[in-house]
Design a protein around this motif. Sequence first.
Motif, PDB file in Angstrom:
ATOM      1  N   THR A  11      72.389  35.270  24.050  1.00  0.00           N
ATOM      2  CA  THR A  11      73.373  35.824  23.123  1.00  0.00           C
ATOM      3  C   THR A  11      73.353  37.341  23.146  1.00  0.00           C
ATOM      4  O   THR A  11      72.284  37.955  23.184  1.00  0.00           O
ATOM      5  CB  THR A  11      73.127  35.322  21.685  1.00  0.00           C
ATOM      6  OG1 THR A  11      74.055  35.962  20.796  1.00  0.00           O
ATOM      7  CG2 THR A  11      71.708  35.593  21.229  1.00  0.00           C
ATOM      8  N   ASP A  12      74.549  37.924  23.136  1.00  0.00           N
ATOM      9  CA  ASP A  12      74.650  39.372  23.001  1.00  0.00           C
ATOM     10  C   ASP A  12      74.922  39.769  21.559  1.00  0.00           C
ATOM     11  O   ASP A  12      75.186  40.935  21.266  1.00  0.00           O
ATOM     12  CB  ASP A  12      75.741  39.930  23.923  1.00  0.00           C
ATOM     13  CG  ASP A  12      77.120  39.350  23.623  1.00  0.00           C
ATOM     14  OD1 ASP A  12      77.262  38.582  22.660  1.00  0.00           O
ATOM     15  OD2 ASP A  12      78.059  39.660  24.381  1.00  0.00           O
ATOM     16  N   LEU A  13      74.888  38.747  20.648  1.00  0.00           N
ATOM     17  CA  LEU A  13      75.073  38.950  19.210  1.00  0.00           C
ATOM     18  C   LEU A  13      76.471  39.472  18.874  1.00  0.00           C
ATOM     19  O   LEU A  13      76.676  40.036  17.800  1.00  0.00           O
ATOM     20  CB  LEU A  13      73.996  39.888  18.647  1.00  0.00           C
ATOM     21  CG  LEU A  13      72.562  39.396  18.837  1.00  0.00           C
ATOM     22  CD1 LEU A  13      71.575  40.457  18.389  1.00  0.00           C
ATOM     23  CD2 LEU A  13      72.324  38.092  18.081  1.00  0.00           C
ATOM     24  N   HIS A  39      67.784  37.718  24.344  1.00  0.00           N
ATOM     25  CA  HIS A  39      68.699  38.860  24.382  1.00  0.00           C
ATOM     26  C   HIS A  39      68.146  39.889  25.358  1.00  0.00           C
ATOM     27  O   HIS A  39      66.963  40.230  25.313  1.00  0.00           O
ATOM     28  CB  HIS A  39      68.833  39.489  22.993  1.00  0.00           C
ATOM     29  CG  HIS A  39      69.782  40.649  22.959  1.00  0.00           C
ATOM     30  ND1 HIS A  39      71.116  40.514  22.635  1.00  0.00           N
ATOM     31  CD2 HIS A  39      69.595  41.971  23.230  1.00  0.00           C
ATOM     32  CE1 HIS A  39      71.705  41.692  22.688  1.00  0.00           C
ATOM     33  NE2 HIS A  39      70.804  42.596  23.051  1.00  0.00           N
ATOM     34  N   ILE A  63      68.051  43.764  16.839  1.00  0.00           N
ATOM     35  CA  ILE A  63      68.112  42.421  17.420  1.00  0.00           C
ATOM     36  C   ILE A  63      67.170  41.476  16.685  1.00  0.00           C
ATOM     37  O   ILE A  63      67.518  40.331  16.374  1.00  0.00           O
ATOM     38  CB  ILE A  63      67.767  42.479  18.919  1.00  0.00           C
ATOM     39  CG1 ILE A  63      68.808  43.313  19.658  1.00  0.00           C
ATOM     40  CG2 ILE A  63      67.696  41.081  19.514  1.00  0.00           C
ATOM     41  CD1 ILE A  63      68.365  43.773  21.015  1.00  0.00           C
ATOM     42  N   GLN A  81      61.968  33.280  20.215  1.00  0.00           N
ATOM     43  CA  GLN A  81      62.839  34.344  20.691  1.00  0.00           C
ATOM     44  C   GLN A  81      62.217  35.110  21.843  1.00  0.00           C
ATOM     45  O   GLN A  81      60.987  35.182  21.979  1.00  0.00           O
ATOM     46  CB  GLN A  81      63.173  35.324  19.567  1.00  0.00           C
ATOM     47  CG  GLN A  81      61.985  36.158  19.084  1.00  0.00           C
ATOM     48  CD  GLN A  81      62.359  37.065  17.934  1.00  0.00           C
ATOM     49  OE1 GLN A  81      63.045  36.644  17.005  1.00  0.00           O
ATOM     50  NE2 GLN A  81      61.912  38.312  17.977  1.00  0.00           N
ATOM     51  N   ILE A  83      63.079  38.940  23.663  1.00  0.00           N
ATOM     52  CA  ILE A  83      63.853  40.170  23.723  1.00  0.00           C
ATOM     53  C   ILE A  83      63.212  41.040  24.802  1.00  0.00           C
ATOM     54  O   ILE A  83      62.027  41.351  24.729  1.00  0.00           O
ATOM     55  CB  ILE A  83      63.848  40.927  22.380  1.00  0.00           C
ATOM     56  CG1 ILE A  83      64.392  40.026  21.252  1.00  0.00           C
ATOM     57  CG2 ILE A  83      64.676  42.202  22.475  1.00  0.00           C
ATOM     58  CD1 ILE A  83      64.205  40.612  19.864  1.00  0.00           C
TER      59      ILE A  83
END
Length: 279
Positions: A11-13, A39, A63, A81, A83
């Motif tokens: 996801t790029d949010l 991400h 993020i 998650q 990142i």
Amino acid sequence: MAAIKTILVATDLKKRSAAAPERAAALARALGAKVVLAHAIPERNGTVARFRLRRNPSDRSKIEAAFAQIRQQYSDVAIDQVIASGSVEDIISRTAHDISADLVVLGLHKVRAVLDTLRLTTMERITLAVTCPVLIAHTAGALPYRRVLGAITFAPASAQALATAGRLAPDAEFNAIHALQLSLKDKLPNFDAEESAAMTQTMLLREAFMRMDGLPTKLNMPEIVPGGVHEVLQFRINELQPDLIVIGSDSGKKADSLGNYARDLMRAPPADLLIAKPC
């Protein structure tokens, strides 16, 4: 086919990928799976960063805050998650390998009118880089899939795509079509395509295809429809109104590449789209 236990969400949010965590969470609940949010933070050009007059708060902090909101929203689902800095396809493909992802969920592609004609999109590069199926989720609400349509070639990738869809939507109705490409001779007005050698050969392929392991039990006999892939599929989409379309990555071409039709669907999917490679 192995059970789906780990779902990776890239996801790029942004708004275009908002449906991806929602769909992944819904699937995780139904399958007893866990979700990993990923991400990629783009690596910035050092010169640009040096001349920037104002610095934004840490990208990672923003993020992490966004991911915390997602975990809170889907608190009944196990969510991890990742990142990391780097290109999106590198981060997603490496993470998919490291966590042994069974499914990758992506949002919609950001259209770049000029660049998209010159190179593969990010989601296309991700699909080629990972070994597991890829789901492009953009339908809000994440209701269970009820009508699945397969655009198939009777190749192993098509069987894998339908088998995966059967895991994701065990209660759905499954239809599949094969667009039969006819020769110029077979298109003559006085020629019966139903009696052509091409039709006979394709029917034999269909018989072999239906004996492949893992196909959904609710799969109706695939249709063989003379015509172009785009027109045949669009007609069936209008008729059936599927909420999930499935396709093999090769579209009948090279198994290690994306077929042109698969790429067309990925760039503008008329419904959620599942793409799989052959086992």
